[in-house]
Design an enzyme around this catalytic site. Structure first.
Site, short mmCIF file in Angstrom:
data_model
loop_
_atom_site.label_atom_id
_atom_site.label_comp_id
_atom_site.label_asym_id
_atom_site.label_seq_id
_atom_site.Cartn_x
_atom_site.Cartn_y
_atom_site.Cartn_z
N SER A 175 4.32 12.34 13.04
CA SER A 175 4.27 11.49 11.85
C SER A 175 5.34 11.90 10.86
CB SER A 175 2.89 11.59 11.19
OG SER A 175 2.87 10.88 9.97
N LYS A 195 0.83 -1.21 0.00
CA LYS A 195 0.00 0.00 0.00
C LYS A 195 0.87 1.26 0.00
CE LYS A 195 -2.02 1.14 3.94
NZ LYS A 195 -1.70 2.51 4.39
N GLN A 205 4.78 11.41 7.76
CA GLN A 205 4.03 11.72 6.54
C GLN A 205 4.08 13.20 6.20
OE1 GLN A 205 0.18 10.13 7.49
NE2 GLN A 205 0.81 8.01 7.15
N ARG A 218 -7.85 13.10 13.72
CA ARG A 218 -6.39 13.08 13.67
C ARG A 218 -5.82 14.48 13.41
NH1 ARG A 218 -4.78 8.10 9.82
NH2 ARG A 218 -2.69 8.72 10.47
N LYS A 237 -9.48 -1.05 4.09
CA LYS A 237 -8.66 0.15 3.94
C LYS A 237 -7.29 -0.18 3.38
CE LYS A 237 -7.12 4.28 6.38
NZ LYS A 237 -5.71 4.25 6.01
N ASP A 264 3.80 -0.16 11.45
CA ASP A 264 2.55 -0.78 11.01
C ASP A 264 2.53 -2.30 11.22
OD1 ASP A 264 1.21 1.53 10.33
OD2 ASP A 264 1.91 1.52 8.26
#
Length: 434
Positions: A165, A21, A167, A121, A411, A310
């Site tokens: 994070s 993913k 990200q 979030r 997801k 994860d």
């Protein structure tokens, strides 16, 4: 839909690992940012991937796909104006697209489609960085809905916190090569999930983008006026999703092979193989295949969870049945996912009979090799990783467990329960009780 997981004595068979993913979403974005046609082979099919495809289409990319590939004609540095973008429940997609939307000349709003999950979030760290680059943003305390007013983001010296994070940093790394100015990015405080930044940098290199990164990944120099190169990408097998399948094999009597898991992958969750090995699970990892011959017997250990973010929940599920006390430390960033993956997840584990405790940045598991009681209904908290990990516990419980809203596994891993069933797991979909 709910899932009934009934105790299962043995798992046996071979699976092709789910496609990654993380790599799929990054390749989709890199292809959209190129001017020309790119092909992505063996993409992951998940709700996150669907969210990214939907957003890049809305922004002007032409996306065509079949069972084996996605072909994308990108929009380069000129996304098409759009009033709204819906990222579903995909936090990474929101954060990546948020920076790219800063290139739009007109106002765009990211809607809040999942107020009980992604809507809770925080995204403040990226918002602050983009505002420092001249982007005008309206937001709800750092949360959705978020509106960008349109304009021209500036390069230069940029600071972004990495303590919640990675990200946010990845998002800026995708944007800054397209700006007119050179950029210097400094990461403040700490940087969570550094291994995932390695994946972002790998994809950028493959796309022809030059980024100079310091050895500690806390400083970056990004030349401006670069162009993403249209090309063909091949997606590797996914370790985060495979972690739960490997954990299921570890806690049962098993003979399970997972293919397409590269030994030299930059996915941090590759470390779950080492974690299971350290827990004395019988396995081999050769020629892209992980072969588990589980006997249900494991020993506890201590692990730095930031190395395999994860995969932590699946490894915690396995350690529920280990001899001794396991400790997963440096995992505070789990609190800022689809749910609080420490407090919420451990609450459900306790319902099933596990002996677990939490600290701010730790999960501690007092193993019960004899198994847990089960026989309960537990809440998935709309979180795909929680669903997969709780399933592992159900396979080894004395009585079946019912996982509410288990369809949210789609997801990241829509085929998860089909794959477990193919290995012999006793899992059954049932309608939610009204």
């Amino acid at each position: 839909m709910d899932m009934i997981v009934t105790p299962t004595g043995r798992l046996q068979g071979e699976l092709q690992a789910l496609s990654s993913k993380n790599y799929t979403t990054r390749y989709l974005l890199a292809a959209a940012l190129a001017e020309g046609t790119s092909t992505i082979l063996y993409p992951a099919h998940s709700e996150d991937g669907e969210a990214m495809r939907r957003c890049i289409r809305d922004l002007g990319a032409v996306v065509e796909e079949d069972a084996e590939k996605i072909v994308i004609r990108g929009f380069g540095r000129h996304p098409k104006p759009v009033k709204e973008l819906n990222v579903g429940n995909a936090g990474a997609v929101l954060r990546f697209i948020l920076s790219i939307a800063a290139l739009l000349p007109e106002e765009v709003t990211f809607v809040n489609a999942y107020p009980q999950s992604l809507g809770k979030r925080p995204h403040d760290d990226l918002i602050v960085a983009l505002q420092s680059m001249g982007v005008e943003i309206e937001h709800n305390g750092g949360k959705l809905p978020i509106t960008l007013k349109g304009g021209k983001p500036r390069g230069g010296k940029i600071r972004v916190s990495g303590s919640v994070s990675s990200q946010f940093l990845s998002s800026l790394l995708f944007l800054t090569p397209l700006l007119d100015e050179d950029s210097e990015i400094e990461v403040l405080h700490d940087l969570k999930s550094k291994v995932v930044i390695g994946q972002t940098l790998e994809v950028l290199r493959q796309a022809g983008i030059v980024v100079e990164a310091s050895d500690d990944l806390m400083h970056y120099r990004v030349p401006g006026k670069q162009q993403y190169r249209a090309q063909t990408y091949t997606v590797q097998g996914d370790y985060p999703g495979s972690a739960a399948v490997l954990a299921a094999a570890a806690v049962t009597d098993s003979d399970v092979k997972l293919h397409r898991l590269m030994e030299d992958s930059k996915q941090g969750e590759r470390a779950v193989v080492d974690v299971l090995r350290a827990m004395n699970v019988p396995l081999t990892h050769e020629n892209g295949t992980v072969h588990v011959r589980g006997n249900g017997r494991m020993t506890a250990g201590e692990f730095d969870g930031d190395e395999f973010t994860d995969g932590v929940l699946a490894m915690v599920a396995a350690s529920v049945f280990a001899e001794g006390t396991s400790r997963f430390y440096n995992v505070e960033n789990l609190r800022y996912k689809e749910c609080d993956r420490i407090t919420d997840y451990l609450a459900e584990l306790r319902k099933a009979g596990a002996n677990v405790e939490e600290k701010r940045d730790e999960i501690i598991v007092h193993g019960r090799p004899e198994g847990v009681e089960g026989g309960v209904e537990i809440d998935a908290h709309f979180d795909h990783r929680v669903i997969m990990a709780l399933t592992v516990v159900g396979l080894r419980a004395a009585k079946p467990i019912r996982i509410r809203d288990a369809h949210h596994v789609a997801k990241s891993y829509p085929q998860y329960f089909d794959h477990l069933k193919a290995l012999g797991a006793n899992v059954e979909w049932v309608q939610e009780e009204k």
